[in-house]
Enzyme design. Structure first.
Site, PDB file in Angstrom:
ATOM      1  N   THR A   1      -5.432   0.686   1.005  1.00 18.21           N
ATOM      2  CA  THR A   1      -5.144  -0.071   1.902  1.00 18.21           C
ATOM      3  C   THR A   1      -3.623  -0.272   2.164  1.00 18.21           C
ATOM      4  O   THR A   1      -2.725  -0.791   1.369  1.00 18.21           O
ATOM      5  CB  THR A   1      -5.529  -1.545   1.541  1.00 18.21           C
TER       6      THR A   1
ATOM      7  N   LYS B   1      -9.932  -3.290   7.975  1.00 17.59           N
ATOM      8  CA  LYS B   1      -9.712  -4.084   6.593  1.00 17.59           C
ATOM      9  C   LYS B   1      -9.170  -4.988   6.699  1.00 17.59           C
ATOM     10  O   LYS B   1      -9.402  -6.244   6.046  1.00 17.59           O
ATOM     11  CB  LYS B   1      -9.087  -2.900   5.821  1.00 17.59           C
TER      12      LYS B   1
ATOM     13  N   LYS C   1      -0.860  -8.615  -1.242  1.00 19.07           N
ATOM     14  CA  LYS C   1      -0.268  -7.528  -0.799  1.00 19.07           C
ATOM     15  C   LYS C   1      -1.047  -7.479   0.783  1.00 19.07           C
ATOM     16  O   LYS C   1      -0.349  -7.225   1.652  1.00 19.07           O
ATOM     17  CB  LYS C   1      -0.466  -6.344  -1.463  1.00 19.07           C
TER      18      LYS C   1
END
Lengths: 300, 300
Positions: free
Chosen positions: A102, A177, A245
Site C-alpha cells: 500500500t 485501498k 501510514k
C-alpha cells in the site's frame, strides 16, 4: 508476455508479515519462486518450501518476467524498483512488476511511467484482509494498471486472493485501498464511540452488539472488532502504525485532488492519540481505549 | 396479567407511517385490536381489517390490559399516557403499556415511575428496520423494563418484529436505540465521505463498493445506501428529520451521562446542513449530497 501459469517462475521481494504467507501461497499454487528480502533470515521457511534466494532485486529481475513486491512504503518500492540495484536495472522488455504494497497513488503513477519508458508494466495491487487473509489466500485485491497486462497475471493474483477487482488505470488500485481505509477508520471510531456510550449509559455492550448487528448499524467492524473492544483485547490484526501510514497517504491524496475529509481527519487524530501513547503496534481496535479515557472510564 | 396470546385484545395508539403496518401485523397474528389516532382517517384500512375505533386513549385503556403506543416524540407519549384523557386515567391495575416510539430514556423512566404508582408497567420497545421492516414484521425491537412483564408480552412483539432483545431496566431499550443511531449516523457519513473521495479521485464508485463490501470496510450502510448515494436516489427509507430528532435525544442523553461524542456531533452537523436546505423529508443517505457539495461536485 503470455498468461502466467503454475510452473512459471515469479520473483517475490518483501517477506514481511504479509509477504511471507502470500509467497507461500504462490509456491503452494505451483509457481517457482525466486525471493529476496532485506533480512535474509525471514526467507528460511520459504526456501525450505522450494524457493530460491537471490541477493538483490536486480539479480532476481534478470531471471523473471513477473515480479511481486510487498514492501512497507513508497520509498521502499521506489528503491527496490528504480534504485541502483533495482528491478528496472535487470528486467527484460515486456516484463511486469506487481506491487502489492500500500503506497501513494502518485508514487505508483510515477514509478509506472518510469517503467513504461523501459517497456515494463507496473500493476498496482494492494490488498485488504490482513494476515489472516494472507494466510488463507483470501485477500481482497484492488488492481490498477493496464487491463490487458492485468489479465495476464490474474492466475498469480488468484493464488493469493479470492476477491480480485480491476479498478482502472495506474494508481486506481491504490486509490481504492485508500477509500477502503477511510471507511474502516471512520466506522471503527463510530463503533468504539457507540460502545463506550453504551457502557457509560449502563447497558451491557455485548447485548448491544447482539441487538444492533443485524440492522442498519451492522458492519464488519461491529461484528468482528466490537467484541474485542469490549474485552479490551487490543492485540493486532491490523496495527495502529499501519493505519497511521495509510491515513497519511489518504491525507496526501486528498490534498492532491482537493477533497475535504472531515470524518477521516477526526479519525486520524484518534489513531494519533494511540501513537502518542506508544501503542503503535496495538491493533487499531485500541481506539476504544482512547474513547474510554475521553469518557473517564478506567483503562483496561 | 397472563401471557398475551392471539385472541386477546390489544389497544394500539399511533397509526403513522410505522404504526399502521405494525398494527396490521397484530391483526394478522390474530389479536383483537382497539385503535386510536390523532387523525381518524389514518385508521380506515385497519378498521376494515377488523379493528375497532375508540375516541381517546382513556376510552381505549378502559377495555384493554395491554396497550401499544407508536408516537412521534417524548411529549406525545407523555400526553397520550399521562394526559387528561390519557391511558393512565383509564387502565386497570396490572396493565402494561408498550411504548414502541423512539423517545428520551429519561422521559421513559419518568413515565414508567408515574405508571408504577398506579401498578401499571411501562415496557420501552423502540424499533429499527424502517417502514420495510414494519411491513414485513421483521423489525429489530430493543426492550427495556421489568423482565417478567416483558416475557408476558413477547407474543405481541413477535407479531411485529423478528429480532427481539431484552436489554435491562426501564429506558434500556431507548438507550440501545440511541447507540444504534450513533453507529448508523457515523458510518453513513463515513461511507458518503469515502464514495465522494472515490468519485473525485476518478474511480468508479460502483466498482469501489464491489471491491470493498466483503472486507473490513463492509457494512449495511455501504451495501444498501452506497448504491442509492451513487445514483442520487435520496428518497426516504429513514427521513433526515427523524435522524435529527434521534441525534437530539443522543445529545440530551450524552449530556445527562456526560459522555463526549466527537464523531456523532460532527455527523449531527451534516444532517443539520440537510435540514438547512429544507431536505428534512429526504432519506438520510442524502448526506452524500452535502459531502459532494463540500467537494464542489455538481449536485445530482
Amino acid at each position: 508476455m503470455d498468461l502466467v501459469k503454475p510452473g512459471d517462475t515469479i520473483g517475490f521481494i518483501g517477506l514481511g508479515i504479509m509477504g511471507k504467507p502470500m509467497s507461500e501461497n504462490l509456491i503452494k499454487a505451483g509457481f517457482n519462486l525466486l525471493v529476496h528480502n532485506r533480512t535474509r533470515t525471514r526467507a528460511d521457511e520459504i526456501l525450505e518450501m522450494g524457493a530460491q534466494w537471490r541477493d538483490s532485486p536486480i539479480q532476481l529481475a534478470r531471471e523473471c518476467d513477473v515480479l511481486v513486491t510487498m514492501l512497507s512504503d513508497s520509498l521502499a518500492v521506489r528503491d527496490v524498483v528504480l534504485g541502483e540495484k533495482g528491478i528496472s536495472k535487470g528486467i527484460s522488455k515486456g516484463g511486469v512488476v506487481i506491487d502489492m504494497s500500500t503506497i501513494s497513488p502518485k508514487a505508483t503513477m510515477e514509478i509506472s511511467e518510469k517503467l513504461g519508458e523501459l517497456n515494463v508494466s507496473l500493476i498496482d495491487a494492494p490488498v485488504s484482509g490482513g494476515v489472516a487473509g494472507a494466510r488463507q489466500g483470501s485477500l481482497s485485491i484492488m488492481v490498477g494498471g493496464d487491463e490487458d497486462v492485468f489479465q495476464l497475471v490474474v492466475p498469480a493474483l488468484e493464488a493469493m486472493g479470492s476477491d480480485i477487482t480491476y479498478m482502472g488505470g495506474s494508481g486506481s488500485g491504490q486509490k481504492t485501498k485508500l477509500v477502503n481505509q477511510i471507511m474502516v477508520a471512520v466506522n471503527q471510531n463510530g463503533v468504539a464511540e457507540a460502545l463506550v456510550f453504551a457502557e457509560k449509559a449502563g447497558l451491557d455492550p455485548n447485548k448491544v452488539i447482539e441487538a444492533c448487528k443485524g440492522g442498519g448499524a451492522g458492519s464488519f467492524q461491529l461484528q468482528n472488532q466490537g467484541p474485542r473492544m469490549i474485552e479490551g483485547d487490543y492485540s493486532p490484526g491490523f496495527m495502529v502504525k499501519h493505519m497511521e501510514k495509510d491515513l497519511g497517504l489518504v491525507s496526501e491524496t486528498s490534498e492532491d485532488i482537493i477533497s475535504p475529509l472531515p470524518f477521516t481527519s477526526l479519525a486520524s487524530q484518534f489513531y494519533r492519540a494511540l501513537m502518542a501513547e506508544g501503542k503503535s503496534e496495538y491493533g487499531t481496535q485500541a481506539i476504544h481505549s482512547v474513547i474510554r479515557r475521553l469518557n473517564s472510564i478506567e483503562p483496561n
